[in-house]
Design a protein around this motif. Structure first.
Motif, mmCIF file in Angstrom:
data_model
loop_
_atom_site.group_PDB
_atom_site.id
_atom_site.type_symbol
_atom_site.label_atom_id
_atom_site.label_comp_id
_atom_site.label_asym_id
_atom_site.label_seq_id
_atom_site.Cartn_x
_atom_site.Cartn_y
_atom_site.Cartn_z
ATOM 1 N N GLU A 76 0.833 -1.203 0.000
ATOM 2 C CA GLU A 76 0.000 0.000 0.000
ATOM 3 C C GLU A 76 0.870 1.256 0.000
ATOM 4 O O GLU A 76 0.563 2.242 -0.701
ATOM 5 C CB GLU A 76 -0.919 0.024 1.212
ATOM 6 C CG GLU A 76 -1.803 1.265 1.268
ATOM 7 C CD GLU A 76 -2.602 1.377 2.548
ATOM 8 O OE1 GLU A 76 -3.522 2.216 2.589
ATOM 9 O OE2 GLU A 76 -2.307 0.647 3.516
ATOM 10 N N ALA A 79 2.024 1.841 -3.464
ATOM 11 C CA ALA A 79 0.914 2.246 -4.333
ATOM 12 C C ALA A 79 0.479 3.685 -4.085
ATOM 13 O O ALA A 79 0.083 4.391 -5.022
ATOM 14 C CB ALA A 79 -0.264 1.302 -4.131
ATOM 15 N N ARG A 80 0.551 4.150 -2.834
ATOM 16 C CA ARG A 80 0.041 5.473 -2.476
ATOM 17 C C ARG A 80 1.105 6.574 -2.558
ATOM 18 O O ARG A 80 0.812 7.738 -2.347
ATOM 19 C CB ARG A 80 -0.544 5.439 -1.059
ATOM 20 C CG ARG A 80 -1.690 4.450 -0.892
ATOM 21 C CD ARG A 80 -2.953 4.933 -1.595
ATOM 22 N NE ARG A 80 -3.995 3.902 -1.543
ATOM 23 C CZ ARG A 80 -4.341 3.150 -2.571
ATOM 24 N NH1 ARG A 80 -3.737 3.304 -3.747
ATOM 25 N NH2 ARG A 80 -5.290 2.239 -2.463
ATOM 26 N N TYR A 108 -5.045 -1.659 -1.813
ATOM 27 C CA TYR A 108 -4.467 -1.352 -3.122
ATOM 28 C C TYR A 108 -5.113 -2.249 -4.166
ATOM 29 O O TYR A 108 -5.688 -3.290 -3.851
ATOM 30 C CB TYR A 108 -2.953 -1.559 -3.112
ATOM 31 C CG TYR A 108 -2.543 -2.962 -2.702
ATOM 32 C CD1 TYR A 108 -2.489 -4.014 -3.618
ATOM 33 C CD2 TYR A 108 -2.228 -3.256 -1.372
ATOM 34 C CE1 TYR A 108 -2.139 -5.291 -3.229
ATOM 35 C CE2 TYR A 108 -1.871 -4.534 -0.971
ATOM 36 C CZ TYR A 108 -1.833 -5.550 -1.905
ATOM 37 O OH TYR A 108 -1.488 -6.820 -1.516
ATOM 38 N N ASP A 109 -5.024 -1.836 -5.421
ATOM 39 C CA ASP A 109 -5.498 -2.633 -6.543
ATOM 40 C C ASP A 109 -4.279 -3.294 -7.176
ATOM 41 O O ASP A 109 -3.400 -2.610 -7.713
ATOM 42 C CB ASP A 109 -6.220 -1.750 -7.564
ATOM 43 C CG ASP A 109 -6.892 -2.563 -8.664
ATOM 44 O OD1 ASP A 109 -6.241 -3.479 -9.210
ATOM 45 O OD2 ASP A 109 -8.055 -2.266 -8.995
ATOM 46 N N ASP A 113 -2.550 -0.250 -9.472
ATOM 47 C CA ASP A 113 -1.877 0.736 -8.623
ATOM 48 C C ASP A 113 -0.357 0.717 -8.697
ATOM 49 O O ASP A 113 0.304 1.455 -7.952
ATOM 50 C CB ASP A 113 -2.302 0.545 -7.150
ATOM 51 C CG ASP A 113 -3.723 1.013 -6.903
ATOM 52 O OD1 ASP A 113 -4.295 1.667 -7.789
ATOM 53 O OD2 ASP A 113 -4.260 0.711 -5.814
ATOM 54 N N PRO A 257 4.944 3.322 -7.868
ATOM 55 C CA PRO A 257 3.531 3.726 -7.966
ATOM 56 C C PRO A 257 3.126 3.896 -9.426
ATOM 57 O O PRO A 257 3.920 4.334 -10.261
ATOM 58 C CB PRO A 257 3.496 5.077 -7.231
ATOM 59 C CG PRO A 257 4.755 5.149 -6.446
ATOM 60 C CD PRO A 257 5.764 4.333 -7.173
#
Length: 323
Positions: A76, A79-80, A108-109, A113, A257
């Motif tokens: 995550e 991803a973020r 997350y995808d 992502d 990301p």
């Protein structure tokens, strides 16, 4: 996997000269997120690679641990992150191919992502039995022996839904063996239980078992790779043992990301492939039960898609349910 040994291995290799001239990127330290605890194999290998990357780019690659939730917290965080090339990370295929099937909600995808950079390394699983308690020397002999036991056998893993659990469940189901799954916190607990005779088999990460295999206390029956493992040339593959569906094991990869500029992704991928092509480094990794990889982003994406239905089928066979 021994952190000190691996880092010493890195220090014994010639370091590439820094990139000449000042490039627009990177012009400040790059943050590298690892979703598993310090001292573990993924952390060690990431730090080893970061030393090589630092020498090539002329900038620090700083490892940041974000462990927890089976690696989901680290995934995550990647991803973020801002997609500016200054945050990348190493992720287990488990977070992308298995966790989406075992968690009703993920932060997350797994498909959308991330920007894929390169594969990192394969960490094959090996079917092992305690030599003192199990007479079998091949998978076929183990199947015959296990079926003759009135109460079947027990197989160990480090948790429901891990590749260790799924591989063990698949083998038991395909062989028609009555078996009980017993979970432990990791190989450090599984191995003593096997050596005491409480657990009869595990299809576990090879790296954790190299010492006890070399000592003769554990007997390897087969490896979950498409080809025989260089460090165990006399041990057949699962396909050779009659279980072609078990030609897969855990592996890790580099990601950024989604939205990270492609020029940065391509440069990172190229440098990783160049660093991991060093034969001395490859041989040291193989001796510890791992194979370093380096791929293009497209090759990595293709592998993820190819293995997605395979692990979905293994989850189905295991009976593991989403949380």
């Amino acid at each position: 996997m021994n952190r000190r040994t691996l880092l010493a291995a890195a220090g014994s290799l010639p370091l590439a000269a820094p990139v000449l001239g000042q490039s627009p990127w990177p012009n400040k330290p790059v943050r590298v997120i690892v979703g598993f605890p310090p001292g573990g194999s993924l952390d060690v290998m990431t730090r080893l690679a970061c030393e090589q990357m630092q020498s090539r780019f002329g900038q620090a690659f700083v490892v940041e641990t974000r462990s927890g939730a089976s690696g989901n917290i680290g995934a995550e965080a990647i991803a973020r992150a801002t997609p500016d090339g200054y945050t990348i990370g190493t992720i287990s295929m488990h977070n992308l191919l298995i966790n989406p099937l075992l968690f009703t909600r993920l932060p997350y995808d797994a498909r959308k992502d991330f920007a894929w950079i390169s594969a990192m390394w394969d960490l094959p699983n090996v079917a092992v039995v305690p030599a003192q308690h199990v007479p079998a020397r091949t998978v076929a002999e183990f199947v015959t022996w296990a079926k003759a036991r009135p109460n079947g056998v027990s197989y160990g893993s480090s948790g429901v839904g891990t590749t260790i659990h799924l591989s063990g469940a698949y083998l038991m189901a395909q062989a028609g063996i009555r078996a009980e799954h017993v979970t432990f916190r990791g190989a450090a607990q599984t191995i003593p239980a096997m050596l005491s005779g409480d657990i009869q088999i595990a299809v576990d990460n090879l790296a954790s078992y190299v010492p006890v295999i070399q000592e003769g206390r554990m007997r390897p029956l087969a490896v979950t790779t498409r080809e025989r493992w260089p460090g165990l040339p006399d041990v057949p593959t699962m396909a050779e043992a009659g279980f072609a569906g078990l030609s897969y094991g855990p592996w890790h990869l580099w990601a950024a990301p989604a939205g990270t500029p492609r020029a940065m992704i391509d440069r990172l991928s190229q440098e990783i492939r160049t660093a991991f092509a060093d034969q001395a480094l490859q041989q040291r990794a193989i001796g510890m039960g791992a194979r370093l990889l380096g791929t293009t982003p497209e090759q990595l994406a293709e592998r993820l898609e190819r293995e997605r239905p395979i692990w979905a089928e293994m989850v189905r066979i295991s009976g593991a349910q989403p949380e």
